[in-house]
Design a protein around this motif. Structure first.
Motif, PDB file in Angstrom:
ATOM      1  N   PHE A   1       0.868  -1.181   0.000  1.00 26.00           N
ATOM      2  CA  PHE A   1       0.000   0.000   0.000  1.00 26.00           C
ATOM      3  C   PHE A   1       0.897   1.221   0.000  1.00 26.00           C
ATOM      4  N   ARG A   2       0.588   2.169  -0.878  1.00 27.79           N
ATOM      5  CA  ARG A   2       1.448   3.344  -1.015  1.00 27.79           C
ATOM      6  C   ARG A   2       0.605   4.628  -1.033  1.00 27.79           C
ATOM      7  N   PRO A   3       0.667   5.425   0.041  1.00 31.21           N
ATOM      8  CA  PRO A   3      -0.013   6.728   0.015  1.00 31.21           C
ATOM      9  C   PRO A   3       0.637   7.621  -1.045  1.00 31.21           C
ATOM     10  N   ILE A   4      -0.194   8.353  -1.776  1.00 30.02           N
ATOM     11  CA  ILE A   4       0.309   9.235  -2.838  1.00 30.02           C
ATOM     12  C   ILE A   4       0.205  10.700  -2.424  1.00 30.02           C
ATOM     13  N   HIS A   5      -1.012  11.115  -2.025  1.00 32.55           N
ATOM     14  CA  HIS A   5      -1.272  12.513  -1.652  1.00 32.55           C
ATOM     15  C   HIS A   5      -2.295  12.563  -0.526  1.00 32.55           C
ATOM     16  N   ARG A   6      -2.241  13.660   0.204  1.00 33.28           N
ATOM     17  CA  ARG A   6      -3.296  14.006   1.163  1.00 33.28           C
ATOM     18  C   ARG A   6      -4.041  15.190   0.560  1.00 33.28           C
ATOM     19  N   ARG A   7      -5.349  15.047   0.454  1.00 33.46           N
ATOM     20  CA  ARG A   7      -6.160  16.106  -0.143  1.00 33.46           C
ATOM     21  C   ARG A   7      -7.282  16.499   0.804  1.00 33.46           C
ATOM     22  N   GLY A   8      -7.763  17.718   0.660  1.00 36.77           N
ATOM     23  CA  GLY A   8      -8.781  18.258   1.531  1.00 36.77           C
ATOM     24  C   GLY A   8     -10.200  17.854   1.171  1.00 36.77           C
ATOM     25  N   SER A   9     -11.138  18.517   1.819  1.00 43.32           N
ATOM     26  CA  SER A   9     -12.546  18.147   1.708  1.00 43.32           C
ATOM     27  C   SER A   9     -13.117  18.340   0.304  1.00 43.32           C
ATOM     28  N   ALA A  10     -12.683  19.365  -0.415  1.00 43.49           N
ATOM     29  CA  ALA A  10     -13.213  19.592  -1.764  1.00 43.49           C
ATOM     30  C   ALA A  10     -12.865  18.424  -2.688  1.00 43.49           C
ATOM     31  N   VAL A  11     -11.638  17.953  -2.625  1.00 46.01           N
ATOM     32  CA  VAL A  11     -11.227  16.815  -3.461  1.00 46.01           C
ATOM     33  C   VAL A  11     -11.963  15.552  -3.019  1.00 46.01           C
ATOM     34  N   ALA A  12     -12.122  15.384  -1.710  1.00 49.92           N
ATOM     35  CA  ALA A  12     -12.834  14.209  -1.193  1.00 49.92           C
ATOM     36  C   ALA A  12     -14.282  14.209  -1.669  1.00 49.92           C
ATOM     37  N   ARG A  13     -14.954  15.362  -1.635  1.00 45.36           N
ATOM     38  CA  ARG A  13     -16.337  15.454  -2.102  1.00 45.36           C
ATOM     39  C   ARG A  13     -16.435  15.142  -3.595  1.00 45.36           C
ATOM     40  N   ALA A  14     -15.467  15.623  -4.370  1.00 45.79           N
ATOM     41  CA  ALA A  14     -15.450  15.340  -5.808  1.00 45.79           C
ATOM     42  C   ALA A  14     -15.270  13.843  -6.055  1.00 45.79           C
ATOM     43  N   LEU A  15     -14.439  13.197  -5.248  1.00 41.78           N
ATOM     44  CA  LEU A  15     -14.232  11.752  -5.365  1.00 41.78           C
ATOM     45  C   LEU A  15     -15.530  11.002  -5.072  1.00 41.78           C
ATOM     46  N   VAL A  16     -16.262  11.433  -4.054  1.00 44.91           N
ATOM     47  CA  VAL A  16     -17.548  10.805  -3.748  1.00 44.91           C
ATOM     48  C   VAL A  16     -18.498  10.983  -4.926  1.00 44.91           C
ATOM     49  N   GLY A  17     -18.567  12.188  -5.475  1.00 42.79           N
ATOM     50  CA  GLY A  17     -19.442  12.437  -6.620  1.00 42.79           C
ATOM     51  C   GLY A  17     -19.115  11.546  -7.809  1.00 42.79           C
ATOM     52  N   ALA A  18     -17.826  11.402  -8.110  1.00 41.86           N
ATOM     53  CA  ALA A  18     -17.405  10.537  -9.219  1.00 41.86           C
ATOM     54  C   ALA A  18     -17.747   9.078  -8.939  1.00 41.86           C
ATOM     55  N   SER A  19     -17.636   8.667  -7.687  1.00 39.39           N
ATOM     56  CA  SER A  19     -17.929   7.273  -7.325  1.00 39.39           C
ATOM     57  C   SER A  19     -19.432   6.984  -7.344  1.00 39.39           C
ATOM     58  N   VAL A  20     -20.244   7.986  -7.037  1.00 38.47           N
ATOM     59  CA  VAL A  20     -21.709   7.841  -7.155  1.00 38.47           C
ATOM     60  C   VAL A  20     -22.079   7.680  -8.628  1.00 38.47           C
ATOM     61  N   ARG A  21     -21.489   8.517  -9.487  1.00 39.42           N
ATOM     62  CA  ARG A  21     -21.766   8.412 -10.932  1.00 39.42           C
ATOM     63  C   ARG A  21     -21.298   7.064 -11.489  1.00 39.42           C
ATOM     64  N   ALA A  22     -20.142   6.589 -11.021  1.00 37.10           N
ATOM     65  CA  ALA A  22     -19.632   5.289 -11.484  1.00 37.10           C
ATOM     66  C   ALA A  22     -20.575   4.161 -11.066  1.00 37.10           C
ATOM     67  N   ARG A  23     -21.109   4.237  -9.859  1.00 36.88           N
ATOM     68  CA  ARG A  23     -22.066   3.200  -9.388  1.00 36.88           C
ATOM     69  C   ARG A  23     -23.341   3.238 -10.212  1.00 36.88           C
ATOM     70  N   ALA A  24     -23.822   4.446 -10.532  1.00 36.13           N
ATOM     71  CA  ALA A  24     -25.051   4.602 -11.324  1.00 36.13           C
ATOM     72  C   ALA A  24     -24.882   4.043 -12.727  1.00 36.13           C
ATOM     73  N   ALA A  25     -23.634   4.082 -13.223  1.00 34.02           N
ATOM     74  CA  ALA A  25     -23.361   3.604 -14.588  1.00 34.02           C
ATOM     75  C   ALA A  25     -23.256   2.077 -14.669  1.00 34.02           C
ATOM     76  N   THR A  26     -23.209   1.393 -13.528  1.00 30.73           N
ATOM     77  CA  THR A  26     -23.081  -0.075 -13.559  1.00 30.73           C
ATOM     78  C   THR A  26     -24.416  -0.758 -13.570  1.00 30.73           C
TER      79      THR A  26
END
Length: 175
Positions: free
Chosen positions: A150-175
């Motif tokens: 396991f390799r940590p790459i970056h630490r990102r704040g809440s805005a990036v985390a929220r965007a990641l959640v949004g992308a993951s919701v869209r990815a789930r909807a597409a399956t």
């Protein structure tokens, strides 16, 4: 309603289903097929989950599972509990798969909305850097003892985390 069918958000709070409680040596995982939790692995003596660990319903991450979340809260929460969570950031990370290829396996970080001790934390910048280093070290060691990397790459704040959640919701909807 099945836990993986819950909504992702409740107003501004992210819903997190706790799989493995803080202080546990037993890694549990929700099995939607059975509607229950199964024992996935046992950590070595002396190694425990530092905080409650769970997933975000309605999401699918790059590894094919729902997004993983570590929830900072004042005490351990039983498996299957839903914790309203204030999303504060993400540790972007990769893990080496069995075939030797690297795949993304990010870890969202959140604060239980009802947590008194962490009430002032709204973004990753508000967390102690030493605490973040310990969390990353836990995940590195957790994977190492199970023969993975396991390799940590970056630490990102809440805005990036929220965007990641949004992308993951869209990815789930597409399956």
């Amino acid at each position: 309603m099945a836990l993986d069918a819950l909504p992702t958000w409740q107003d501004e709070d992210l819903l997190v289903v706790v799989e493995t409680p803080r202080g546990s040596r037993v890694k549990l995982a929700y099995a939607p097929k059975w509607g229950t939790f199964v024992v996935k692995r046992i950590l070595p003596a002396g190694m425990i989950f530092p905080y409650d660990f769970g997933f975000v319903p309605g999401t699918i991450a790059e590894d094919g599972d729902p997004l993983d979340v570590l929830v900072l809260i004042d005490g351990a929460v039983p498996s299957g509990s839903v914790v309203m969570t204030r999303l504060v950031g993400v540790i972007e990370a990769e893990q080496r798969e069995g075939d030797g290829a690297w795949a993304r396996n990010d870890r969202l970080l959140g604060i239980a909305s009802c947590a008194d001790a962490q009430r002032s934390i709204t973004d990753l910048r508000d967390l102690d850097r030493g605490l973040l280093a310990e969390i990353e070290a836990f995940f590195v060691q957790y994977h190492r003892v199970h023969g993975r990397e396991f390799r940590p790459i970056h630490r990102r704040g809440s805005a990036v985390a929220r965007a990641l959640v949004g992308a993951s919701v869209r990815a789930r909807a597409a399956t």
